[in-house]
Design a protein around this motif. Structure first.
Motif, PDB file in Angstrom:
ATOM      1  N   THR A   1       0.838  -1.196   0.000  1.00  0.00           N
ATOM      2  CA  THR A   1       0.000   0.000   0.000  1.00  0.00           C
ATOM      3  C   THR A   1       0.875   1.249   0.000  1.00  0.00           C
ATOM      4  O   THR A   1       1.886   1.302   0.698  1.00  0.00           O
ATOM      5  CB  THR A   1      -0.870   0.033   1.282  1.00  0.00           C
ATOM      6  N   LEU A   2       0.493   2.239  -0.781  1.00  0.00           N
ATOM      7  CA  LEU A   2       1.224   3.509  -0.829  1.00  0.00           C
ATOM      8  C   LEU A   2       0.378   4.611  -0.192  1.00  0.00           C
ATOM      9  O   LEU A   2      -0.817   4.705  -0.461  1.00  0.00           O
ATOM     10  CB  LEU A   2       1.510   3.910  -2.278  1.00  0.00           C
ATOM     11  N   ASP A   3       1.021   5.419   0.648  1.00  0.00           N
ATOM     12  CA  ASP A   3       0.340   6.574   1.220  1.00  0.00           C
ATOM     13  C   ASP A   3       1.230   7.789   1.046  1.00  0.00           C
ATOM     14  O   ASP A   3       2.418   7.731   1.368  1.00  0.00           O
ATOM     15  CB  ASP A   3       0.102   6.357   2.730  1.00  0.00           C
ATOM     16  N   ALA A   4       0.630   8.867   0.536  1.00  0.00           N
ATOM     17  CA  ALA A   4       1.393  10.110   0.441  1.00  0.00           C
ATOM     18  C   ALA A   4       1.567  10.663   1.850  1.00  0.00           C
ATOM     19  O   ALA A   4       0.606  10.747   2.621  1.00  0.00           O
ATOM     20  CB  ALA A   4       0.645  11.104  -0.444  1.00  0.00           C
ATOM     21  N   VAL A   5       2.813  10.976   2.217  1.00  0.00           N
ATOM     22  CA  VAL A   5       3.108  11.586   3.518  1.00  0.00           C
ATOM     23  C   VAL A   5       3.984  12.807   3.237  1.00  0.00           C
ATOM     24  O   VAL A   5       4.510  12.930   2.122  1.00  0.00           O
ATOM     25  CB  VAL A   5       3.833  10.575   4.462  1.00  0.00           C
ATOM     26  N   PRO A   6       4.145  13.720   4.215  1.00  0.00           N
ATOM     27  CA  PRO A   6       4.933  14.930   3.942  1.00  0.00           C
ATOM     28  C   PRO A   6       6.345  14.629   3.417  1.00  0.00           C
ATOM     29  O   PRO A   6       6.867  15.341   2.567  1.00  0.00           O
ATOM     30  CB  PRO A   6       4.996  15.619   5.318  1.00  0.00           C
ATOM     31  N   GLU A   7       6.961  13.516   3.880  1.00  0.00           N
ATOM     32  CA  GLU A   7       8.333  13.186   3.454  1.00  0.00           C
ATOM     33  C   GLU A   7       8.369  12.524   2.079  1.00  0.00           C
ATOM     34  O   GLU A   7       9.444  12.312   1.530  1.00  0.00           O
ATOM     35  CB  GLU A   7       9.006  12.242   4.456  1.00  0.00           C
ATOM     36  N   GLY A   8       7.205  12.123   1.567  1.00  0.00           N
ATOM     37  CA  GLY A   8       7.187  11.447   0.270  1.00  0.00           C
ATOM     38  C   GLY A   8       6.089  10.397   0.242  1.00  0.00           C
ATOM     39  O   GLY A   8       4.911  10.718   0.266  1.00  0.00           O
ATOM     40  N   THR A   9       6.513   9.131   0.241  1.00  0.00           N
ATOM     41  CA  THR A   9       5.533   8.041   0.178  1.00  0.00           C
ATOM     42  C   THR A   9       5.857   6.991   1.230  1.00  0.00           C
ATOM     43  O   THR A   9       6.999   6.544   1.329  1.00  0.00           O
ATOM     44  CB  THR A   9       5.569   7.362  -1.216  1.00  0.00           C
ATOM     45  N   ARG A  10       4.844   6.634   1.988  1.00  0.00           N
ATOM     46  CA  ARG A  10       5.032   5.519   2.906  1.00  0.00           C
ATOM     47  C   ARG A  10       4.553   4.253   2.206  1.00  0.00           C
ATOM     48  O   ARG A  10       3.422   4.184   1.731  1.00  0.00           O
ATOM     49  CB  ARG A  10       4.261   5.725   4.206  1.00  0.00           C
ATOM     50  N   VAL A  11       5.460   3.282   2.115  1.00  0.00           N
ATOM     51  CA  VAL A  11       5.137   2.000   1.484  1.00  0.00           C
ATOM     52  C   VAL A  11       4.983   0.970   2.591  1.00  0.00           C
ATOM     53  O   VAL A  11       5.885   0.788   3.407  1.00  0.00           O
ATOM     54  CB  VAL A  11       6.272   1.549   0.531  1.00  0.00           C
ATOM     55  N   ARG A  12       3.823   0.333   2.628  1.00  0.00           N
ATOM     56  CA  ARG A  12       3.599  -0.699   3.643  1.00  0.00           C
ATOM     57  C   ARG A  12       3.398  -2.042   2.964  1.00  0.00           C
ATOM     58  O   ARG A  12       2.678  -2.145   1.979  1.00  0.00           O
ATOM     59  CB  ARG A  12       2.373  -0.366   4.489  1.00  0.00           C
ATOM     60  N   VAL A  13       4.075  -3.028   3.510  1.00  0.00           N
ATOM     61  CA  VAL A  13       3.952  -4.389   2.982  1.00  0.00           C
ATOM     62  C   VAL A  13       3.326  -5.267   4.054  1.00  0.00           C
ATOM     63  O   VAL A  13       3.742  -5.238   5.209  1.00  0.00           O
ATOM     64  CB  VAL A  13       5.340  -4.960   2.614  1.00  0.00           C
ATOM     65  N   LEU A  14       2.322  -6.008   3.655  1.00  0.00           N
ATOM     66  CA  LEU A  14       1.703  -6.963   4.563  1.00  0.00           C
ATOM     67  C   LEU A  14       1.684  -8.307   3.843  1.00  0.00           C
ATOM     68  O   LEU A  14       1.106  -8.422   2.767  1.00  0.00           O
ATOM     69  CB  LEU A  14       0.289  -6.499   4.901  1.00  0.00           C
ATOM     70  N   GLU A  15       2.364  -9.290   4.404  1.00  0.00           N
ATOM     71  CA  GLU A  15       2.319 -10.632   3.817  1.00  0.00           C
ATOM     72  C   GLU A  15       1.690 -11.562   4.835  1.00  0.00           C
ATOM     73  O   GLU A  15       2.174 -11.699   5.954  1.00  0.00           O
ATOM     74  CB  GLU A  15       3.703 -11.131   3.405  1.00  0.00           C
ATOM     75  N   ARG A  16       0.606 -12.179   4.453  1.00  0.00           N
ATOM     76  CA  ARG A  16      -0.106 -13.032   5.405  1.00  0.00           C
ATOM     77  C   ARG A  16      -0.919 -14.085   4.676  1.00  0.00           C
ATOM     78  O   ARG A  16      -1.152 -13.989   3.479  1.00  0.00           O
ATOM     79  CB  ARG A  16      -1.036 -12.179   6.266  1.00  0.00           C
ATOM     80  N   GLU A  17      -1.362 -15.063   5.460  1.00  0.00           N
ATOM     81  CA  GLU A  17      -2.267 -16.039   4.891  1.00  0.00           C
ATOM     82  C   GLU A  17      -3.628 -15.390   4.749  1.00  0.00           C
ATOM     83  O   GLU A  17      -4.115 -14.755   5.678  1.00  0.00           O
ATOM     84  CB  GLU A  17      -2.360 -17.258   5.802  1.00  0.00           C
TER      85      GLU A  17
END
Lengths: 110, 131
Positions: free
Chosen positions: B94-110
């Motif tokens: 998931t990408l979220d625009a934040v003041p510093e740029g982009t926060r990239v979050r990875v979730l790996e799950r069953e």
């Protein structure tokens, strides 16, 4: 890449009662289904069934001693499963660090 | 298995980061594998690692500049030509625009509890698609 544990191991460990059985077995050492059931909130029959599933997955070994079957943990597959899961997190750490380098480098080129 | 969650903040906009996640050539730079990926829902992918192992995947969701979701098929091909079973985990980026740029979050799950009837059926179906 390390030898991958099979789905059977994860399936076996996905069950809460089976994890309890594994824990009890690691605390008590080699035990029979009856011996384990004494410390668990399930019947001897249920424990025996879970031990069977754990044995199928290679997580415990069964040894017949006279009229009894004694179960004990086989540590290798369990360690493999745990380290595979730990590796998965470490791999994402490496990937995201590399992604950062890639994005920073691409930005400099622009 | 427990879900794996990671995040990183990148000094670029989501629009600039998106191609790094979806262009196979760019993915191959940072993923640690040579990547083929058809980035649309239902699109197939293959990840080839330098040690010769290969893992197929299926794209599940694509929201440009916002979210990419793919599922590993429940096995990998080994360098020796065999197959090894692995959990069919889902990767959600998931990408979220934040003041510093982009926060990239990875979730790996069953995607659902392993060992359930549904999970076993799902794995069988995925294995069939993967052959």
């Amino acid at each position: 890449m390390k030898r991958a544990p099979t789905d059977r191991i994860f399936t076996a460990l996905a069950d809460g009662t089976r994890r309890q059985v594994i824990r009890a077995l690691s605390e008590q050492g080699p035990s029979t289904a009856t011996g384990l059931a004494a410390g668990l909130p399930v019947t001897r029959q249920a424990v025996a069934k879970h031990l069977g599933a754990l044995a199928d997955a290679g997580l415990v070994t069964a040894t017949r001693r006279g009229r009894e079957v004694v179960y004990q943990i086989s540590p290798r597959p369990l360690t493999d499963a745990v380290s595979w899961m730990a590796d998965l997190g470490a791999r994402w750490d490496e990937r995201l660090a590399a992604l950062r380098d890639h994005v920073v480098a691409a930005r400099r080129r622009r | 298995m427990d879900p794996i969650e990671r995040e990183v903040t990148l000094p670029a906009t989501p629009r600039e980061v998106w191609p790094a996640l979806t262009e196979p050539g760019e993915l191959s730079v940072w993923f640690g594998a040579a990547v083929e990926l058809d980035v649309r829902p239902g699109g197939r992918g293959v990840f080839r690692w330098p040690d010769g192992t290969e893992r197929p995947a299926v794209v599940e969701a694509v929201e440009p500049e916002r979210r990419l979701c793919f599922r590993w098929l429940p096995f990998q091909r080994t360098a020796a030509g065999g197959t090894a079973a692995l959990p069919a985990t889902r990767v959600e980026i998931t990408l979220d625009a934040v003041p510093e740029g982009t926060r990239v979050r990875v979730l790996e799950r069953e995607p659902f509890s392993l060992g359930s009837r549904r999970a076993r059926t799902g794995n069988r179906m995925l294995a069939r698609i993967g052959t």
